[in-house]
Design a protein around this motif. Structure first.
Motif, short mmCIF file in Angstrom:
data_model
loop_
_atom_site.label_atom_id
_atom_site.label_comp_id
_atom_site.label_asym_id
_atom_site.label_seq_id
_atom_site.Cartn_x
_atom_site.Cartn_y
_atom_site.Cartn_z
N ALA A 298 -61.40 41.43 40.11
CA ALA A 298 -62.35 42.48 39.73
C ALA A 298 -61.77 43.27 38.56
O ALA A 298 -60.58 43.59 38.55
CB ALA A 298 -62.61 43.42 40.91
N VAL A 299 -62.61 43.55 37.56
CA VAL A 299 -62.18 44.34 36.40
C VAL A 299 -62.96 45.64 36.40
O VAL A 299 -64.19 45.65 36.46
CB VAL A 299 -62.41 43.57 35.09
CG1 VAL A 299 -62.01 44.43 33.89
CG2 VAL A 299 -61.62 42.27 35.10
N LEU A 300 -62.23 46.76 36.33
CA LEU A 300 -62.85 48.08 36.33
C LEU A 300 -62.58 48.74 34.98
O LEU A 300 -61.41 48.97 34.62
CB LEU A 300 -62.29 48.97 37.45
CG LEU A 300 -62.55 48.51 38.89
CD1 LEU A 300 -61.46 47.53 39.35
CD2 LEU A 300 -62.59 49.70 39.84
N VAL A 306 -64.94 55.67 36.38
CA VAL A 306 -65.16 54.23 36.34
C VAL A 306 -66.53 53.98 35.72
O VAL A 306 -67.55 54.45 36.22
CB VAL A 306 -65.08 53.62 37.75
CG1 VAL A 306 -65.43 52.14 37.71
CG2 VAL A 306 -63.68 53.82 38.33
N GLN A 307 -66.54 53.23 34.63
CA GLN A 307 -67.77 52.99 33.89
C GLN A 307 -68.44 51.67 34.25
O GLN A 307 -69.65 51.53 34.12
CB GLN A 307 -67.48 53.01 32.38
CG GLN A 307 -66.86 54.30 31.89
CD GLN A 307 -67.79 55.49 32.06
OE1 GLN A 307 -69.01 55.35 32.07
NE2 GLN A 307 -67.22 56.69 32.21
N ALA A 308 -67.66 50.69 34.67
CA ALA A 308 -68.22 49.38 35.01
C ALA A 308 -67.25 48.62 35.90
O ALA A 308 -66.04 48.75 35.76
CB ALA A 308 -68.50 48.57 33.74
N VAL A 309 -67.80 47.86 36.83
CA VAL A 309 -67.01 46.99 37.71
C VAL A 309 -67.62 45.60 37.66
O VAL A 309 -68.81 45.43 37.93
CB VAL A 309 -67.00 47.50 39.17
CG1 VAL A 309 -66.16 46.56 40.04
CG2 VAL A 309 -66.48 48.92 39.25
N THR A 310 -66.82 44.61 37.27
CA THR A 310 -67.31 43.24 37.20
C THR A 310 -66.32 42.30 37.84
O THR A 310 -65.11 42.56 37.85
CB THR A 310 -67.54 42.80 35.74
OG1 THR A 310 -66.35 43.06 34.98
CG2 THR A 310 -68.70 43.55 35.12
N ARG A 311 -66.80 41.20 38.39
CA ARG A 311 -65.94 40.14 38.89
C ARG A 311 -66.00 39.01 37.87
O ARG A 311 -67.08 38.59 37.48
CB ARG A 311 -66.37 39.68 40.27
CG ARG A 311 -66.17 40.77 41.31
CD ARG A 311 -66.20 40.25 42.73
NE ARG A 311 -65.90 41.32 43.67
CZ ARG A 311 -64.69 41.68 44.03
NH1 ARG A 311 -63.65 41.03 43.54
NH2 ARG A 311 -64.49 42.66 44.89
N VAL A 312 -64.85 38.54 37.44
CA VAL A 312 -64.81 37.67 36.27
C VAL A 312 -63.97 36.42 36.53
O VAL A 312 -63.16 36.37 37.44
CB VAL A 312 -64.20 38.42 35.06
CG1 VAL A 312 -65.00 39.68 34.74
CG2 VAL A 312 -62.74 38.77 35.30
N THR A 313 -64.19 35.41 35.69
CA THR A 313 -63.33 34.24 35.63
C THR A 313 -62.61 34.16 34.29
O THR A 313 -61.73 33.34 34.11
CB THR A 313 -64.15 32.95 35.83
OG1 THR A 313 -65.18 32.90 34.85
CG2 THR A 313 -64.76 32.92 37.22
N ALA A 334 -60.68 53.65 42.93
CA ALA A 334 -61.92 52.88 43.03
C ALA A 334 -61.62 51.42 43.34
O ALA A 334 -62.34 50.77 44.11
CB ALA A 334 -62.71 52.99 41.72
N ALA A 335 -60.54 50.89 42.75
CA ALA A 335 -60.15 49.50 43.02
C ALA A 335 -59.80 49.33 44.49
O ALA A 335 -60.22 48.36 45.14
CB ALA A 335 -58.97 49.11 42.14
N LEU A 336 -59.05 50.28 45.05
CA LEU A 336 -58.63 50.18 46.45
C LEU A 336 -59.79 50.43 47.42
O LEU A 336 -59.68 50.12 48.61
CB LEU A 336 -57.49 51.16 46.73
CG LEU A 336 -56.19 50.87 45.97
CD1 LEU A 336 -55.16 51.95 46.25
CD2 LEU A 336 -55.64 49.50 46.34
N ALA A 337 -60.88 51.01 46.91
CA ALA A 337 -62.05 51.26 47.75
C ALA A 337 -63.06 50.11 47.70
O ALA A 337 -64.10 50.17 48.36
CB ALA A 337 -62.73 52.56 47.32
#
Length: 388
Positions: A298-300, A306-313, A334-337
């Protein structure tokens, strides 16, 4: 206490391994009946049990001298301070893992050590590893050795306060002793002297003047992924292959989960987009190499929020939104949540940010972008990202 015997053992250790002499003679002896054998604090004071000295042969005492100074030379207390909070609280397990890291080298070097010593083979682990890699496989035990805060970082009941006598070695002097010892080891090898592999690795890593940041970042992420992936547990979802042999009994199998990773990207106004893209590309590339991909990353994007959260390859799928103030604490929290809580959090930042007040319950790596990036707290693993 039989001081003559104790000092004779130190003399023997220094004579047999002259590259350790400066470090060995920097230790200040503090007799104490409260310590079981010998231990060190982070100020390079060695606490010694008089009863232990009386009962132990000089040749084994020499080995214990080398063992204790190895904790300080390898900066075990500093490295322990970068472990997750749960591991830090279990400091005796940490001490066992650290002893395993040291003792395989000492035994390879022909040193005699007392009975009951901790070795990797005792836990089914290979020799030559670092304590961070050994730690997940070490079981909890109430009868573990306690080498003091100079090893695991937690002050022992028998230690004196920071401002109490006798003389102590400060952080700057300690770092000078490490470099002096590493240089002496290098010269020893050039003279065709014998040196265990663990000491060779330690000395070369300490003395290497320039390192490609990409290699350092890759190594940090790989080590963290290996550490998180070491969390082996039993599961009944896939029964053991031995189950058919036991009628009416279902045995669980061992499961080694892949770690989940969150990358918190500092998108505040002070960050350069080209540097961010390059560093992010390196991190995602390393993650693919160690088998972590898809929805496990996950990239935050974070400035003051936190402006955007995406899961990426891949790095090309990331939206670097932001441009305001800077607070990476918000991104880490936010990452830990996230619903799938990460084992590893990598923060790409220029360092001009607050940090959490205490070690989070994960492996935290700060990739510091820019030569002027300030250092994070000591418990945060950090890699300086440059243009190399």
């Amino acid at each position: 206490m039989d001081t003559a015997k104790l000092l004779a053992a130190r003399y023997r250790a220094a004579e047999d391994r002259p590259y350790l002499a400066s470090a060995l003679y920097a230790l200040t002896v503090v007799p104490s009946s409260r310590v079981r054998t010998m231990g060190v604090d982070r100020h390079w004071r060695v606490y010694v049990s008089p009863e232990f000295v009386t009962a132990t042969p000089v040749v084994e005492l020499a080995g214990v001298w080398v063992h204790e100074v190895a904790h300080l030379l390898r900066d075990h207390h500093g490295r322990a301070g970068r472990l997750p909070a749960a591991d830090q609280r279990d400091h005796l397990r940490v001490n066992i893992a650290q002893d395993c890291e040291i003792n395989d080298d000492l035994l390879q070097d022909g040193l005699a050590l007392p009975e009951g010593r901790m070795e990797p083979g005792r836990f089914g682990l290979p020799a030559g590893g670092l304590f961070e890699g050994y730690l997940p496989a070490i079981p909890a035990t109430p009868h573990a050795p306690d080498c003091g805060s100079g090893a695991h970082g937690t002050p022992a009941p028998w230690e004196r306060g920071e401002d109490e006598g006798p003389a102590r070695v400060g952080p700057v002097e300690a770092e000078a002793l490490r470099r002096t010892t590493a240089q002496a080891m290098r010269e020893h090898r050039r003279g065709r002297g014998r040196l265990p592999a663990g000491w060779q690795r330690w000395a070369e890593e300490l003395l290497e003047p320039t390192v490609d940041w990409r290699q350092v970042l890759a190594g940090a992420v790989r080590e963290a992924a290996a550490w998180a992936g070491g969390a082996v547990d039993y599961t009944y979802r896939r029964p053991s292959r031995r189950t058919p042999a036991l009628r009416g009994v279902v045995l669980p199998s061992l499961r080694r989960p892949l770690p989940r990773v969150a990358i918190v990207v500092d998108t505040s106004g002070s960050m350069g987009e080209d540097d961010l893209a390059a560093a992010l590309g390196e991190v995602t590339g390393v993650l693919r190499e160690v088998g972590v991909r898809g929805n496990r990353v996950a990239v935050l994007a974070c400035d003051a929020d936190v402006q955007a959260v995406t899961r990426v390859t891949g790095a090309d799928q990331v939206t670097l939104a932001g441009g305001g103030g800077t607070n990476m604490v918000v991104g880490i929290e936010a990452a830990l949540a996230l619903p799938d809580r990460p084992n590893i959090v990598v923060v790409l930042t220029d360092g001009w940010t607050p940090w959490p007040a205490e070690t989070p319950s994960c492996r935290l790596i700060a990739a510091l972008i820019g030569a002027d990036a300030p250092e994070p707290p000591a418990w945060v693993e950090s890699v300086r990202v440059g243009s190399a």
